[in-house]
Design a protein around this motif. Sequence first.
Motif, PDB file in Angstrom:
ATOM      1  N   ALA A  64       0.802  -1.230   0.000  1.00 58.17           N
ATOM      2  CA  ALA A  64       0.000   0.000   0.000  1.00 58.17           C
ATOM      3  C   ALA A  64       0.839   1.287   0.000  1.00 58.17           C
ATOM      4  CB  ALA A  64      -0.946   0.000   1.204  1.00 58.17           C
ATOM      5  N   PRO A  65       1.964   1.368   0.741  1.00 56.44           N
ATOM      6  CA  PRO A  65       2.727   2.632   0.768  1.00 56.44           C
ATOM      7  C   PRO A  65       3.349   2.955  -0.580  1.00 56.44           C
ATOM      8  CG  PRO A  65       3.382   1.163   2.573  1.00 56.44           C
ATOM      9  CD  PRO A  65       2.557   0.361   1.634  1.00 56.44           C
ATOM     10  N   THR A  66       3.480   4.241  -0.865  1.00 57.33           N
ATOM     11  CA  THR A  66       4.092   4.682  -2.119  1.00 57.33           C
ATOM     12  C   THR A  66       5.487   5.238  -1.863  1.00 57.33           C
ATOM     13  OG1 THR A  66       3.116   6.898  -1.945  1.00 57.33           O
ATOM     14  CG2 THR A  66       1.836   5.223  -3.088  1.00 57.33           C
ATOM     15  N   ASP A  67       6.266   5.337  -2.932  1.00 57.58           N
ATOM     16  CA  ASP A  67       7.654   5.785  -2.845  1.00 57.58           C
ATOM     17  C   ASP A  67       7.896   6.817  -3.938  1.00 57.58           C
ATOM     18  OD1 ASP A  67      10.379   6.161  -2.776  1.00 57.58           O
ATOM     19  OD2 ASP A  67      10.886   4.034  -2.645  1.00 57.58           O
ATOM     20  N   ALA A  68       8.067   8.072  -3.551  1.00 59.45           N
ATOM     21  CA  ALA A  68       8.231   9.153  -4.526  1.00 59.45           C
ATOM     22  C   ALA A  68       9.483   8.980  -5.382  1.00 59.45           C
ATOM     23  CB  ALA A  68       8.286  10.500  -3.804  1.00 59.45           C
ATOM     24  N   ALA A  69      10.501   8.293  -4.854  1.00 57.71           N
ATOM     25  CA  ALA A  69      11.763   8.171  -5.583  1.00 57.71           C
ATOM     26  C   ALA A  69      11.602   7.422  -6.904  1.00 57.71           C
ATOM     27  CB  ALA A  69      12.803   7.460  -4.719  1.00 57.71           C
ATOM     28  N   LEU A  70      10.592   6.553  -7.007  1.00 55.62           N
ATOM     29  CA  LEU A  70      10.427   5.754  -8.217  1.00 55.62           C
ATOM     30  C   LEU A  70       9.750   6.518  -9.346  1.00 55.62           C
ATOM     31  CD1 LEU A  70      11.131   3.534  -6.136  1.00 55.62           C
ATOM     32  CD2 LEU A  70       9.596   2.035  -7.377  1.00 55.62           C
ATOM     33  N   GLY A  71       9.136   7.637  -9.037  1.00 54.69           N
ATOM     34  CA  GLY A  71       8.502   8.445 -10.075  1.00 54.69           C
ATOM     35  C   GLY A  71       8.814   9.909  -9.874  1.00 54.69           C
ATOM     36  N   GLN A  72      10.090  10.195  -9.615  1.00 48.06           N
ATOM     37  CA  GLN A  72      10.484  11.538  -9.206  1.00 48.06           C
ATOM     38  C   GLN A  72      10.079  12.605 -10.215  1.00 48.06           C
ATOM     39  OE1 GLN A  72      11.691  12.177  -6.170  1.00 48.06           O
ATOM     40  NE2 GLN A  72      11.429  14.316  -6.718  1.00 48.06           N
ATOM     41  N   GLN A  73      10.174  12.301 -11.500  1.00 48.72           N
ATOM     42  CA  GLN A  73       9.804  13.295 -12.511  1.00 48.72           C
ATOM     43  C   GLN A  73       8.327  13.644 -12.443  1.00 48.72           C
ATOM     44  OE1 GLN A  73      11.573  15.101 -14.961  1.00 48.72           O
ATOM     45  NE2 GLN A  73      13.225  14.529 -13.584  1.00 48.72           N
ATOM     46  N   ALA A  74       7.514  12.698 -12.052  1.00 43.75           N
ATOM     47  CA  ALA A  74       6.081  12.969 -11.926  1.00 43.75           C
ATOM     48  C   ALA A  74       5.789  13.856 -10.733  1.00 43.75           C
ATOM     49  CB  ALA A  74       5.321  11.651 -11.787  1.00 43.75           C
ATOM     50  N   PHE A  75       6.631  13.804  -9.696  1.00 47.16           N
ATOM     51  CA  PHE A  75       6.422  14.574  -8.477  1.00 47.16           C
ATOM     52  C   PHE A  75       7.047  15.956  -8.560  1.00 47.16           C
ATOM     53  CE2 PHE A  75       4.860  11.403  -5.332  1.00 47.16           C
ATOM     54  CZ  PHE A  75       4.891  10.284  -6.142  1.00 47.16           C
TER      55      PHE A  75
END
Length: 427
Positions: A128-139
């Motif tokens: 369930a938890p998300t990880d911003a590092a895997l989609g950094q360009q989207a963030f």
Amino acid sequence: MNGWAVVAAGCVVVGYGLFSRRLSTTVLSGPLVFMLVGVAIGPLGLDVLDRAKDPEVTRTLLESALVLLLFADAAAIRLRDLRREEFLPLRLLVVGLPATMALGWLAAWPLLPGLGVWELALAAVILAPTDAALGQQAFSNKRVPPLIRGGLSVESGLNDGLALPFFVLALAAAGEGHGRPGVAETFLRALLLSSAIGIAAGWAGASLLRWSLTKGWSTSDWRQLLVLAVPAVAYALCLMGEGSGFIGSWAAGLAFGVHLRRAPADPNLRPEDSDPVHSTTFTARLGLLLASLSFLVFGAVILGPTLQHLTWRMVVYALLSLTVVRMLPVALALIGTGLRATSVAYIGWFGPRGLASLVFGLLAYEEHLPGGTLLSGVVAVTVGLSVILHGASAPFLGNRYGAWFTRTLRRETNLRENALAHDGTPR
């Protein structure tokens, strides 16, 4: 650890560091590069890194990375962020996160028949938890409206910590009757005691740091090391009390950040001295390095062996977890907000699974549950697919979504996604 594995790790850190800015705009995200190198040096490739040969390396590395990032992320979150970002983080955390766990639990029933009821729940909570590092360009893409960027960042910074109690209780329920502490004892030790220890450690660390700054008795280098010691102390004390070091570290970060910001103003101090983000710079960067190396080790000793025993059920559940199980709860959470379907889909897709899921999965595997091998495999496949799919799609979808927002804003200046454009807050 094998000497060649250390050489490989050092070389990939140097290599990615040299080209990190160029690679950040491509499909080759940091986690993807490190994971692929890991697969190459693991049992499927050169076989210089193996869990059986180095059983403690994997756990120590992953846990250390998560402890530091939990602390730094929690310290960086300001309570006003939840108000400033309006509805988005609260809805994603209060409605979206529990709904994701519930839907993941239901989806696992027909697809993972080898798991018990609470092991199925564990699979859902772990993923369930998300990880911003895997989609950094989207963030971080500046073309994406601040409301969406800020909401996703706040969600990612808080949801791993909020998922921890669910994980601890589900793990206790799954292991109950096998000589492990029950749910009630786990609740008292892991949740209440660990939270109290973490809050006390974080509060004390912020108080000591502020006192030292006021006196002018510490150097900037040692202040960063002082902060680094806070999550380490909280983690160790929680383990000594047979609680959860991760909950303690996260609670310490929250308490540290809140207390440092709310301390009375002092004319002798610079503004950044009261900024937890500035104070935790070294902690966050060390956590980033350890997290990157964690993906290398993950590729070598977890994902590689899993691929040798891959089943269609693992792949289907992983794909569902990254799509339907994430996106439907997000859509439910955002009903009535006025966001367009394009924005809801963007928010729903960018829920990558990363370090927290890896650590939770490893801890569950080491409990030797009856379905532990299958559970570990499902987590590994899901995280592996997330690294590839979210990392590859982030630059493209970020630009496409940003272009859509710009076009739509020209026609509709009161677009809901533009809610934070004029609040004066730099993003």
